[in-house]
Motif scaffolding. Sequence first.
Motif, PDB file in Angstrom:
ATOM      1  N   SER A 192      85.784   4.886  82.636  1.00  0.00           N
ATOM      2  CA  SER A 192      85.919   4.143  81.415  1.00  0.00           C
ATOM      3  C   SER A 192      84.601   4.777  80.630  1.00  0.00           C
ATOM      4  O   SER A 192      83.441   4.645  80.889  1.00  0.00           O
TER       5      SER A 192
ATOM      6  N   PHE B 208      91.400   1.603  73.901  1.00  0.00           N
ATOM      7  CA  PHE B 208      91.362   0.225  73.763  1.00  0.00           C
ATOM      8  C   PHE B 208      90.231   0.121  72.440  1.00  0.00           C
ATOM      9  O   PHE B 208      89.283   0.803  72.456  1.00  0.00           O
TER      10      PHE B 208
ATOM     11  N   ALA C  77      87.603  -4.265  77.893  1.00  0.00           N
ATOM     12  CA  ALA C  77      87.649  -2.956  77.925  1.00  0.00           C
ATOM     13  C   ALA C  77      86.380  -2.341  77.946  1.00  0.00           C
ATOM     14  O   ALA C  77      85.799  -1.421  78.540  1.00  0.00           O
TER      15      ALA C  77
ATOM     16  N   SER D 195      84.350  -2.200  80.921  1.00  0.00           N
ATOM     17  CA  SER D 195      85.066  -2.088  82.142  1.00  0.00           C
ATOM     18  C   SER D 195      84.296  -1.030  82.803  1.00  0.00           C
ATOM     19  O   SER D 195      83.627  -0.004  82.415  1.00  0.00           O
TER      20      SER D 195
END
Length: 248
Positions: free
Chosen positions: A15, A82, A95, A98
């Motif tokens: 991420s 996102f 998000a 994350s």
Amino acid sequence: MKKKNSYRNIQVKNSYRLCPHLQRVEFTGEDLNDFPVGEEGAYVKVILEADKNNIAPDTRPKMRSYTIANFDAETKTLSLDFLVKYHEGHTATWAKNSKPGDQIVIAGPGPRKIYEFPKTDYFLMGDLTSINAVKAYLNLAPKEATGEAYIAVPSKEDIHEIELNNGIKLNWLDVNEMEHFIKPLKNYSELSENTVVFGAGEAEEINKVRKYLTKEKMLPTDNLFLSGYWKRGMTDEEYRTEKAKNRK
Ligand SMILES: Cc1cc2nc3c(=O)[nH]c(=O)nc-3n(C[C@H](O)[C@H](O)[C@H](O)COP(=O)(O)OP(=O)(O)OC[C@H]3O[C@@H](n4cnc5c(N)ncnc54)[C@H](O)[C@@H]3O)c2cc1C
């Protein structure tokens, strides 16, 4: 998408911030073994549950649509982008925070708007929620395609390079400016019933585009692919409830 067996458990592999307002999250998981290839620009429903078995049968869990940025069939890696730091959404917040190993559930994919590309004139409009749909169409439009594409972003720093392989010219806009899509559309001198128009973003902005094309320009809807992806001041549930009411 309601059937329990259509849910997939996936976990975060990586991420990171792609640009100031987009968080790229890469997912893997055995449930991606039969995920279809070539569906970039289509969408999945993101459900913030750790396990699909937690979802009670015949219930509709809280879910949000996210566009497939990329699916690598070899490594079974699904990438979603996102929008973050622009609104206080429960999915956006998830998000932003994350990290590898986090588990969520997805449903889908649901189809993208355009699968056939026989036309050569394109006018594409998107914001950071629909940037991956615009990217997919830029990529799928034929080599001889011409036209214009506009992506509306919250800051100049969100502008990044996108590979172009045809004659569609890419431009960037300020998403905070009212009527960001309608202005360039009105200036597009090539607009005709043969222009493929895709537009997705804030519902009111897309409504203005729809009204202009169908009421003012009187274009048939065959080549118009317009979708309000979100509505200012409403959560996704509130927006969908409003849409359902208007349909009655
Ligand atoms: C087919 C489809 C594909 C989509 N693909 C993507 C994608 O790839 N990436 C992506 O980020 N989004 C995408 N969206 C939009 C996304 O589903 C919505 O923005 C969703 O509401 C975000 O959920 P949330 O839980 O973060 O916020 P919510 O809980 O729904 O909303 C919380 C608050 O934030 C506001 N808000 C919601 N979205 C936005 C926004 N975009 N800008 C400003 N304020 C907002 C709401 O008005 C509300 O006040 C897509 C939507 C559709 C229909």
